[in-house]
Design an enzyme around this catalytic site. Structure first.
Site, PDB file in Angstrom:
ATOM      1  N   CYS A   9       3.337  -4.917   6.538  1.00 19.42           N
ATOM      2  CA  CYS A   9       3.034  -4.691   5.121  1.00 19.42           C
ATOM      3  C   CYS A   9       4.235  -4.098   4.394  1.00 19.42           C
ATOM      4  O   CYS A   9       5.239  -3.724   4.999  1.00 19.42           O
ATOM      5  CB  CYS A   9       1.848  -3.736   4.979  1.00 19.42           C
ATOM      6  N   HIS A  68       0.835  -1.203   0.000  1.00 19.69           N
ATOM      7  CA  HIS A  68       0.000   0.000   0.000  1.00 19.69           C
ATOM      8  C   HIS A  68       0.868   1.251   0.000  1.00 19.69           C
ATOM      9  O   HIS A  68       2.088   1.186   0.126  1.00 19.69           O
ATOM     10  CB  HIS A  68      -0.958  -0.007   1.194  1.00 19.69           C
TER      11      HIS A  68
END
Length: 183
Positions: free
Chosen positions: A150, A134
């Protein structure tokens, strides 16, 4: 008569060999053209050692590259909340609109709008939930170990990446030397 038979055999064998060769060449070019049309023939290679994300096509050519941020802690992800980025081979299972998502990083600043950029590229990571690629509200974190597990990239690069990938693109995440030493 014998010479005519030998000439006939030579010509027929050459014709056969040339036609087989022609079919092989035609098959090669047809297969290559078909492969070039398969969007999922690309892979994402993420190196925790180089802190880089690369999109590579089926011929090995680099199509896209971006600097990343990954998990704060070294090592392969073992459990939720360990702040480690998983290592191994995964696949993209969804590309979600994250433009309105908020996140509290537990730093006393509360919920941050735009924490993920406009997209969340969700990975299938068996045994772990919520792992993806992201954007970020903090571009200065790129190139560091700053995430909860992440992979972060700059928002502008996230837009480019999303335009180049499809579900179920294969994702390979490789460890750094320090990640290996902690295992």
């Amino acid at each position: 008569m014998k010479k005519k038979i030998i000439r006939y055999l030579i010509v027929s064998h050459l014709t056969f060999i040339l036609s087989i060769g022609g079919m092989a060449v035609a098959f090669y070019y047809y297969h290559t053209a078909q492969m070039a049309q398969i969007k999922n023939a690309n892979i994402l290679l993420i190196s925790k050692d180089e802190m880089k994300l690369r999109l590579i096509d089926y011929k090995g050519q680099e199509l896209f590259t971006a600097d990343i941020a990954c998990g704060k802690n070294y090592g392969n992800k073992e459990k939720q909340g360990d702040l480690k980025t998983p290592e191994g081979t995964f696949k993209i299972i969804d590309i979600q609109d994250a433009s309105k998502w908020k996140h509290d990083f537990g730093d006393g600043k509360g919920e941050i709008e735009g924490a993920y950029g406009n997209h969340f590229i969700r990975l299938e990571t068996p045994g772990h939930k919520g792992i993806g690629i992201h954007g970020t509200h903090d571009p200065l974190s790129i190139g560091t170990r700053a995430t909860e597990g992440c992979i972060r990239i700059k928002n502008s690069e996230l837009e480019q990446l999303v335009s180049l990938i499809r579900v179920p693109t294969t994702v390979i995440i490789t460890p750094s030397v320090k990640d290996i030493k902690t295992q």
